[in-house]
Enzyme design. Structure first.
Site, PDB file in Angstrom:
ATOM      1  CG  HIS A  27      -0.223   0.320   2.518  1.00 26.31           C
ATOM      2  ND1 HIS A  27      -0.071   1.598   3.015  1.00 26.31           N
ATOM      3  CD2 HIS A  27       0.389  -0.500   3.420  1.00 26.31           C
ATOM      4  CE1 HIS A  27       0.584   1.561   4.159  1.00 26.31           C
ATOM      5  NE2 HIS A  27       0.888   0.288   4.423  1.00 26.31           N
ATOM      6  CB  CYS A  28       1.065   4.302  -1.749  1.00 22.97           C
ATOM      7  SG  CYS A  28      -0.522   4.585  -2.563  1.00 22.97           S
ATOM      8  CB  ALA A  29      -0.085   8.138   1.196  1.00 29.25           C
TER       9      ALA A  29
END
Length: 229
Positions: A27-29
């Protein structure tokens, strides 16, 4: 305010995507990033109806589910407890790159090289445009002024700000290319600087007949590169 059931969200996404369809997850932000075997088998409309899902898209081999900051972290933590293969974002990006072939791989490589340079070129181009307006007698004449109001050294100092990035563009490109291909960026920087070394005759000057190229063995012409502004 209703409590968000992160485990239920993770379970719903996993059920729709298919556990056996997921190669890895990260995942990213704001987005849950899933590398899947077959993204066309996923019911996109069903995913969009899952609680807290704000959108989805498939890009560069990743099926990305937009959940939002704070939420995606909690959902990912729940997925980790469901025996899903997880990776760091860097590792997953590396895997995605390794799966790309042909034109797509070439375009990504070129993007990886030039995208980091774009902000520098954009900012320099902006300053160059402002310089062209401010140091212009026709423009200043509209308010009864001329470029004579500026001290002689000011144009030189401003030129350092506007011309440096373009003048040393080969060095920026080679440094970025070495980074992308796993080399030492500092070596790439030095090689790029060699292309604009003042010891080499300028290619534009050679083309216009103002000077001669260095002839290696009387056969191979060698000259430097400089962007003419």
């Amino acid at each position: 305010m209703a409590t968000i059931n992160y485990r239920q969200i993770a379970s719903d996404i996993l059920a729709i995507v298919g556990k056996e369809n997921i190669v890895s997850a990260t995942h990213c932000a704001t987005r849950l990033r899933l590398v899947v075997k077959n993204h066309e088998s996923i019911d996109t409309k069903a995913i969009e109806k899952v609680d807290q899902v704000k959108g989805i898209f498939f890009n560069s081999g990743q099926y990305q589910v937009i959940l939002g900051a704070g939420i995606v972290n909690k959902v990912f933590e729940e997925l980790e407890t469901m025996s899903i293969t997880t990776q760091s974002k860097a590792d997953q990006d590396a895997y995605v790159k390794s799966q790309e072939k042909g034109v797509k791989a070439v375009m990504r490589t070129l993007g990886d090289i030039f995208v980091p340079i774009v902000p520098v070129i954009a900012a320099t181009g902006l300053f160059l445009g402002v310089k062209g307006v401010v140091f212009n007698d026709n423009i200043l004449g509209l308010i009864g002024l001329s470029t004579e109001i500026f001290p002689p050294y000011l144009n030189q100092l401003v030129s350092v700000l506007t011309d440096t990035a373009f003048g040393f563009l080969p060095a920026l490109i080679t440094m970025s290319a070495f980074r992308v291909f796993g080399g030492t960026p500092m070596i790439g920087l030095v090689l790029g600087l060699m292309l604009v070394a003042p010891q080499l005759p300028n290619a534009y000057a050679v083309a216009s007949g103002d000077t001669d190229a260095i002839m290696v063995g009387g056969i191979l012409p060698v000259m430097g590169h400089k962007v003419r502004l």
